[in-house]
Scaffold this motif. Sequence first.
Motif, short mmCIF file in Angstrom:
data_model
loop_
_atom_site.label_atom_id
_atom_site.label_comp_id
_atom_site.label_asym_id
_atom_site.label_seq_id
_atom_site.Cartn_x
_atom_site.Cartn_y
_atom_site.Cartn_z
N UNK A 1 0.80 -1.22 0.00
CA UNK A 1 0.00 0.00 0.00
C UNK A 1 0.83 1.27 0.00
N UNK A 2 2.10 1.17 -0.42
CA UNK A 2 2.98 2.34 -0.44
C UNK A 2 2.43 3.39 -1.41
N UNK A 3 2.62 4.64 -1.03
CA UNK A 3 2.22 5.76 -1.89
C UNK A 3 3.47 6.33 -2.55
N UNK A 4 3.28 6.87 -3.74
CA UNK A 4 4.39 7.45 -4.48
C UNK A 4 3.91 8.63 -5.32
N UNK A 5 4.85 9.51 -5.63
CA UNK A 5 4.62 10.66 -6.49
C UNK A 5 5.76 10.68 -7.48
N UNK A 6 5.42 10.70 -8.76
CA UNK A 6 6.43 10.48 -9.79
C UNK A 6 6.16 11.33 -11.03
N UNK B 1 3.59 6.00 -25.81
CA UNK B 1 4.90 5.74 -25.22
C UNK B 1 4.96 6.52 -23.92
N UNK B 2 5.22 5.81 -22.82
CA UNK B 2 5.24 6.46 -21.51
C UNK B 2 6.61 6.29 -20.86
N UNK B 3 7.09 7.38 -20.27
CA UNK B 3 8.38 7.38 -19.59
C UNK B 3 8.24 7.91 -18.17
N UNK B 4 8.98 7.28 -17.26
CA UNK B 4 9.11 7.73 -15.88
C UNK B 4 10.42 7.16 -15.36
N UNK B 5 10.85 7.59 -14.20
CA UNK B 5 12.10 7.13 -13.62
C UNK B 5 11.82 5.94 -12.71
N UNK B 6 12.06 4.73 -13.23
CA UNK B 6 11.78 3.51 -12.47
C UNK B 6 12.63 3.45 -11.20
N UNK B 7 13.87 3.91 -11.25
CA UNK B 7 14.73 3.90 -10.06
C UNK B 7 14.12 4.75 -8.95
N UNK B 8 13.56 5.89 -9.31
CA UNK B 8 12.89 6.77 -8.34
C UNK B 8 11.69 6.05 -7.76
N UNK B 9 10.87 5.41 -8.61
CA UNK B 9 9.67 4.69 -8.12
C UNK B 9 10.07 3.59 -7.15
N UNK B 10 11.08 2.78 -7.52
CA UNK B 10 11.54 1.67 -6.65
C UNK B 10 12.01 2.23 -5.32
N UNK B 11 12.75 3.33 -5.33
CA UNK B 11 13.23 3.92 -4.08
C UNK B 11 12.04 4.38 -3.22
N UNK B 12 11.02 4.96 -3.82
CA UNK B 12 9.88 5.43 -3.05
C UNK B 12 9.09 4.27 -2.43
N UNK B 13 8.89 3.19 -3.17
CA UNK B 13 8.10 2.09 -2.62
C UNK B 13 8.92 1.17 -1.73
N UNK B 14 10.24 1.32 -1.76
CA UNK B 14 11.11 0.50 -0.92
C UNK B 14 11.43 1.17 0.41
N UNK B 15 11.14 2.46 0.52
CA UNK B 15 11.49 3.21 1.74
C UNK B 15 10.68 2.74 2.94
#
Length: 132
Positions: free
Chosen positions: A96-101, A118-132
């Motif tokens: 249930x982690x929340x993220x803003x990307x 075609x969609x782009x975002x920073x996967x490393x940023x997302x992983x860091x947010x949901x892993x915190x």
Amino acid sequence: MTKDLIATYFAAFNAGDPNGMLALVSDDVEHHVNQGAVRRGRAAFQEFCSHMGVSYRESLRDIVIFASDDSTRAAAEFVVHGEYLQTDPGLPAARGQRYTLPAGSFFTLEDGKITRITTYYNLTDWVAQVSA
């Protein structure tokens, strides 16, 4: 007209209405996702939408839409506000982690339908947010 089509697409996304999104894409739509294989065809796009609806709850905010003068291309910049609901294979466990990307999408259009997304975002940023 092009900007209206893309705005309608994002309104359907934010309403959790995959059928509304599907109505706007061509039968042979190509869906290029960040860090993944290209999905070809409406059925593959529908499968992706179904999966996303189970694993994530997202809303897109601060959407800015751009369109080419010839109405064949469009782009949008936006911020994804989400909640990770169900673990996606190969990604961190969902709790249930929340993220803003920040993210962006690019579109090709033909005959009033979206033929490429075609969609782009920073996967490393997302992983860091949901892993915190």
